[in-house]
Design an enzyme around this catalytic site. Sequence first.
Site, PDB file in Angstrom:
ATOM      1  N   ASN A   7       0.429  48.173 -10.310  1.00  0.00           N
ATOM      2  CA  ASN A   7       1.357  47.677 -11.253  1.00  0.00           C
ATOM      3  C   ASN A   7       2.247  46.784 -10.534  1.00  0.00           C
ATOM      4  OD1 ASN A   7       3.749  47.161 -12.853  1.00  0.00           O
ATOM      5  ND2 ASN A   7       3.141  49.166 -13.924  1.00  0.00           N
ATOM      6  N   GLU A  34       0.818  45.646 -15.918  1.00  0.00           N
ATOM      7  CA  GLU A  34       2.228  44.752 -16.382  1.00  0.00           C
ATOM      8  C   GLU A  34       2.194  43.470 -15.663  1.00  0.00           C
ATOM      9  OE1 GLU A  34       6.866  46.559 -16.745  1.00  0.00           O
ATOM     10  OE2 GLU A  34       5.283  47.548 -15.312  1.00  0.00           O
ATOM     11  N   ASP A 148      -1.780  52.342 -14.274  1.00  0.00           N
ATOM     12  CA  ASP A 148      -0.229  53.051 -14.284  1.00  0.00           C
ATOM     13  C   ASP A 148      -0.458  54.031 -15.460  1.00  0.00           C
ATOM     14  OD1 ASP A 148       2.221  53.735 -14.541  1.00  0.00           O
ATOM     15  OD2 ASP A 148       3.092  51.838 -14.724  1.00  0.00           O
ATOM     16  N   ASN A 150       1.722  56.370 -15.885  1.00  0.00           N
ATOM     17  CA  ASN A 150       3.306  56.842 -16.456  1.00  0.00           C
ATOM     18  C   ASN A 150       3.292  58.307 -16.902  1.00  0.00           C
ATOM     19  OD1 ASN A 150       5.382  54.481 -16.610  1.00  0.00           O
ATOM     20  ND2 ASN A 150       4.037  53.608 -18.062  1.00  0.00           N
ATOM     21  N   ASP A 220       0.621  56.327 -10.403  1.00  0.00           N
ATOM     22  CA  ASP A 220      -0.496  55.519 -10.317  1.00  0.00           C
ATOM     23  C   ASP A 220      -1.767  56.236  -9.927  1.00  0.00           C
ATOM     24  OD1 ASP A 220       1.076  52.691 -10.987  1.00  0.00           O
ATOM     25  OD2 ASP A 220       2.241  54.101  -9.594  1.00  0.00           O
ATOM     26  N   ASP A 249       8.266  47.658  -8.389  1.00  0.00           N
ATOM     27  CA  ASP A 249       8.435  48.867  -7.983  1.00  0.00           C
ATOM     28  C   ASP A 249       7.403  49.972  -7.677  1.00  0.00           C
ATOM     29  OD1 ASP A 249       7.827  48.390 -10.796  1.00  0.00           O
ATOM     30  OD2 ASP A 249       9.660  49.560 -11.434  1.00  0.00           O
ATOM     31  N   HIS A 250       6.359  49.595  -7.666  1.00  0.00           N
ATOM     32  CA  HIS A 250       4.961  50.407  -7.570  1.00  0.00           C
ATOM     33  C   HIS A 250       4.455  49.878  -6.441  1.00  0.00           C
ATOM     34  CE1 HIS A 250       4.264  52.093 -11.923  1.00  0.00           C
ATOM     35  NE2 HIS A 250       5.293  51.204 -12.060  1.00  0.00           N
TER      36      HIS A 250
END
Length: 257
Positions: A7, A34, A148, A150, A220, A249-250
């Site tokens: 991501n 994303e 991802d 989530n 992930d 942030d991933h």
Amino acid sequence: MQIATWNVNSIRSRITHVTQWLQDHPVDVLCLQETKVIDPDFPLQPLAALGYHIYISGQKAYNGVAILSRKPLESCTTGFAAILGKTDLDAQKRVITGIVDGVRIVNLYVPNGSTVGSDKYYYKLEWLQTLKEYLATILPTPMVICGDFNIALEDRDIYKQPDNHDNLIMASPKERQALQEIIQLGLADAFRKFTPDGGHFSWWDYRTGAFHRNRGWRIDHHYLTAELYQQATSCIIDTTPRKLEKPSDHAPVILTL
């Protein structure tokens, strides 16, 4: 074959990070989530210059998925409609799939859900139920389902075990149950084949210095059908890009078959 999922939290903002990472890690397939860009504005050229065929499904400012592959994909489709005929969930660009060397790769960006009990939360549960129907339709083809999700499936996937899951988004009982039902179609978590212990994460909140304190979540994933699970020789999280200036942030997760 090496397949990575990442991501990138905006491909245009992170294009230098992605191209440098691909030069250091020339994986066969890279699945991005994303991407946050409409298809005409996707930065194709720097990635094509590295020898990748690029398949995209994007929208402005939100969501978006892409597959970069060194070999051309066969049977590339986007959304649920191509398999199920449903279109009501495809306005958000979250699903792309294709076949390479006989392996179907399904790249997903699962909705976050915002807060437990919200409209977005119930949208997420509906989306996961539709994903289950989608995957059940295309199984038992050898598949890698990655992206991802989530969802932290177990407490060991979170830096601190919560006292109460009921109102914890990405770890609520209904979210975990929905993912478990998908796994029960005949899938297995590639990362857990090699790393059973906790403390390994793929996402860290930008706030509160979470990365430097390793206060992360493992959300992930690579899920594999039985034959490919047996063929998996490695699955690792590469935290190096998270250390860069203005990173996603991933972190990428790399599967080796």
